[in-house]
Scaffold this motif. Sequence first.
Motif, mmCIF file in Angstrom:
data_model
loop_
_atom_site.group_PDB
_atom_site.id
_atom_site.type_symbol
_atom_site.label_atom_id
_atom_site.label_comp_id
_atom_site.label_asym_id
_atom_site.label_seq_id
_atom_site.Cartn_x
_atom_site.Cartn_y
_atom_site.Cartn_z
ATOM 1 N N LEU A 132 -1.375 -8.372 -15.083
ATOM 2 C CA LEU A 132 -0.283 -7.561 -14.169
ATOM 3 C C LEU A 132 -0.250 -6.209 -14.457
ATOM 4 C CD1 LEU A 132 1.966 -7.826 -11.832
ATOM 5 C CD2 LEU A 132 3.547 -8.589 -13.673
ATOM 6 N N GLY A 133 -0.804 -6.093 -15.979
ATOM 7 C CA GLY A 133 -0.477 -4.614 -16.464
ATOM 8 C C GLY A 133 -1.640 -3.684 -15.515
ATOM 9 N N PHE A 134 -2.842 -4.374 -15.113
ATOM 10 C CA PHE A 134 -3.849 -3.581 -14.200
ATOM 11 C C PHE A 134 -3.115 -3.241 -12.796
ATOM 12 C CE2 PHE A 134 -6.399 -5.962 -17.010
ATOM 13 C CZ PHE A 134 -7.241 -5.035 -17.493
ATOM 14 N N LEU A 135 -2.087 -4.059 -12.375
ATOM 15 C CA LEU A 135 -1.636 -4.026 -11.001
ATOM 16 C C LEU A 135 -0.471 -3.011 -10.907
ATOM 17 C CD1 LEU A 135 -2.321 -7.588 -10.007
ATOM 18 C CD2 LEU A 135 -3.876 -5.569 -9.993
ATOM 19 N N GLU A 136 0.356 -2.996 -11.700
ATOM 20 C CA GLU A 136 1.661 -2.254 -11.680
ATOM 21 C C GLU A 136 1.502 -0.806 -11.450
ATOM 22 O OE1 GLU A 136 4.772 -1.723 -14.689
ATOM 23 O OE2 GLU A 136 3.145 -2.887 -16.163
ATOM 24 N N GLY A 137 2.661 -0.087 -10.980
ATOM 25 C CA GLY A 137 2.651 1.151 -11.031
ATOM 26 C C GLY A 137 1.973 1.863 -9.640
ATOM 27 N N ARG A 138 1.559 1.059 -8.547
ATOM 28 C CA ARG A 138 0.810 1.463 -7.721
ATOM 29 C C ARG A 138 1.336 1.467 -6.297
ATOM 30 N NH1 ARG A 138 -4.714 1.361 -9.573
ATOM 31 N NH2 ARG A 138 -4.773 0.437 -11.684
ATOM 32 N N ARG A 139 1.127 2.301 -5.418
ATOM 33 C CA ARG A 139 1.843 1.975 -4.053
ATOM 34 C C ARG A 139 1.562 0.577 -3.336
ATOM 35 N NH1 ARG A 139 -0.944 7.147 -1.482
ATOM 36 N NH2 ARG A 139 -2.440 6.496 -2.910
ATOM 37 N N GLN A 140 0.402 0.037 -3.747
ATOM 38 C CA GLN A 140 0.073 -1.185 -3.394
ATOM 39 C C GLN A 140 0.582 -2.529 -4.237
ATOM 40 O OE1 GLN A 140 -2.216 1.084 -4.242
ATOM 41 N NE2 GLN A 140 -2.769 2.148 -2.287
ATOM 42 N N SER A 141 1.345 -2.164 -5.309
ATOM 43 C CA SER A 141 1.606 -3.090 -6.332
ATOM 44 C C SER A 141 2.194 -4.316 -5.642
ATOM 45 C CB SER A 141 2.666 -2.534 -7.227
ATOM 46 O OG SER A 141 1.996 -1.559 -8.188
ATOM 47 N N GLU A 142 3.210 -4.261 -4.761
ATOM 48 C CA GLU A 142 3.649 -5.649 -4.244
ATOM 49 C C GLU A 142 2.628 -6.443 -3.673
ATOM 50 O OE1 GLU A 142 7.444 -3.179 -4.048
ATOM 51 O OE2 GLU A 142 5.206 -2.902 -3.711
ATOM 52 N N ALA A 143 1.742 -5.893 -2.808
ATOM 53 C CA ALA A 143 0.573 -6.499 -2.187
ATOM 54 C C ALA A 143 -0.289 -7.248 -3.105
ATOM 55 C CB ALA A 143 -0.075 -5.761 -1.048
ATOM 56 N N LEU A 199 2.607 -13.598 2.397
ATOM 57 C CA LEU A 199 3.000 -12.779 3.537
ATOM 58 C C LEU A 199 4.575 -12.276 3.458
ATOM 59 C CD1 LEU A 199 2.557 -12.035 6.425
ATOM 60 C CD2 LEU A 199 3.408 -14.166 7.154
ATOM 61 N N ALA A 200 5.379 -13.132 3.008
ATOM 62 C CA ALA A 200 7.009 -12.565 2.916
ATOM 63 C C ALA A 200 6.824 -11.501 1.572
ATOM 64 C CB ALA A 200 7.483 -13.685 2.480
ATOM 65 N N ASN A 201 6.414 -11.744 0.553
ATOM 66 C CA ASN A 201 6.529 -11.017 -0.511
ATOM 67 C C ASN A 201 5.757 -9.730 -0.458
ATOM 68 O OD1 ASN A 201 7.414 -13.735 -2.038
ATOM 69 N ND2 ASN A 201 8.679 -12.222 -2.967
ATOM 70 N N GLY A 202 4.363 -10.069 -0.041
ATOM 71 C CA GLY A 202 3.308 -8.975 -0.025
ATOM 72 C C GLY A 202 4.045 -7.983 1.173
ATOM 73 N N SER A 203 4.703 -8.103 2.097
ATOM 74 C CA SER A 203 5.214 -7.416 3.156
ATOM 75 C C SER A 203 5.937 -6.104 2.551
ATOM 76 C CB SER A 203 5.699 -8.140 4.224
ATOM 77 O OG SER A 203 6.901 -8.785 3.908
ATOM 78 N N LEU A 204 6.712 -6.469 1.586
ATOM 79 C CA LEU A 204 7.461 -5.509 1.004
ATOM 80 C C LEU A 204 6.773 -4.111 0.538
ATOM 81 C CD1 LEU A 204 9.999 -7.734 -1.246
ATOM 82 C CD2 LEU A 204 10.076 -6.973 1.131
ATOM 83 N N VAL A 205 5.500 -4.103 0.572
ATOM 84 C CA VAL A 205 4.638 -3.026 0.089
ATOM 85 C C VAL A 205 4.950 -1.995 1.418
ATOM 86 C CG1 VAL A 205 2.401 -3.748 1.295
ATOM 87 C CG2 VAL A 205 2.530 -2.510 -0.807
ATOM 88 N N PHE A 206 5.211 -2.431 2.489
ATOM 89 C CA PHE A 206 5.341 -1.457 3.682
ATOM 90 C C PHE A 206 6.714 -0.713 3.418
ATOM 91 C CE2 PHE A 206 2.567 -4.637 5.481
ATOM 92 C CZ PHE A 206 1.459 -3.878 5.590
ATOM 93 N N ILE A 207 7.480 -1.102 2.660
ATOM 94 C CA ILE A 207 8.959 -0.412 2.362
ATOM 95 C C ILE A 207 8.620 0.839 1.385
ATOM 96 C CG2 ILE A 207 11.369 -0.529 1.813
ATOM 97 C CD1 ILE A 207 11.227 -3.480 2.658
ATOM 98 N N GLN A 208 8.546 1.851 2.006
ATOM 99 C CA GLN A 208 8.209 3.163 0.982
ATOM 100 C C GLN A 208 9.489 3.511 -0.002
ATOM 101 O OE1 GLN A 208 6.803 6.559 3.211
ATOM 102 N NE2 GLN A 208 4.981 5.453 3.635
#
Length: 415
Positions: free
Chosen positions: A99-110, A248-257
């Motif tokens: 997870l450390g590789f993925l956090e802190g990005r605009r696409q982190s949720e996806a 689908l449900a959790n990943g879609s939260l990436v669209f909320i800026q």
Amino acid sequence: MYAFRKPFTAASYADLMLWGMGFKSVLVISQVLGYTVSKFIGIKVVSEVDPRRRVVILLALIGLSQVALLLFAVTPPPLNCVWLFFNGLPLGMVFGMVLGFLEGRRQSEALAAGLCASFIIADGVTKSTGAFLLTGGVSQFWMPFVTGLLFTPPLLLFAWMLSRIPAPSTADVVARSERAPMTADDRGTFFRRYAPGLILLGVIYLLVTVLRSVRADFAPEIWRGLQASVAPEVFAGSETLVAAGVLLANGSLVFIQSNRRGFFAALLLAGGGAVLIAASLLGLGAGLLSPFAFMVLHGLGLYLPYIAVHTTLFERLIALTRDRGNVGYLLYLVDAFGYLGYVAVLFGKNALGASGSFLGFFVAASWCVAGACLALLVPCWRYFARHPSTRRQSTRHSPVTDGPLETAAASGTTP
């Protein structure tokens, strides 16, 4: 990683007893104890790790777990149960490393939703793999080690791929804040600042973790309570559908800026998951759902709040408040107590082990978790909605760079 952790649960070990308990329950308790200790160690290790060392540490952790599975295979039962403790001990920190590789990005949720979907699928696929090996003549003690061998080549390939992931960009830092290793003082400061809300989230996560772990580790017993026979592929089939819905449900939260809206949308999603659990129980009781449909709907409701913690709640909380922190610390803080709660449930073996009553226990526990989560989400929402740091998004300073970072610049504007 799941290929080194979960396949043993596909076996029944029905001919063995230890300390008045079925041997499988002893094995589950042994591994979960190691996994729980690992989570407490991970509060420090995962939050402090140098990003450049993540891949090496990840491979070393999984390698140690495979050695423990080899010793489990060659040590006569029931003495071999101790090796599952040492199998779980390193594995508890693997998720935090990834997870450390993925956090802190605009696409982190996806990205994190994809990672979580992979472990939902892996829970079923690795159990199915273990079940197929059992039907192919591999003994129930060698099966976990052989499964690990099968998954070693892709493990090495994907670990190398992780090492090639670039660091978050400037726009990512503007939108989500910079993430850095935390000291003990950093961890204490962050917890004290948001203690009531973090405790409420922790209790919700504890309840969901206990139920999710019971569902995962005793899936064959639950399926047998629902229907007479269980084909090996049913585990993978049900969990693949659950993973697709959660992705689908959790990943879609990436669209909320907006980080504030994203945080509260995740709390709402968690509440929706509790409602789905209740709906699945009502449908099963009324005879409206088949066993497969029940397990899929129940799994979807259970994993929505569980995955929301992994993908969004802590990610957006740090991005919103701009406090020095990382998701690894907060996730391992709640994970440690979540698994500790599961250990307590497993030691309540009379409830779990009563003959013919496992499905009844699972249904009763599901009702309790769904109701408690809905009740706890209300004060949790109110606390964070009223906290000065989360009430609105404003210009703040990064605790890492000490430069102006505008949370409202989540659209990608460079400061």
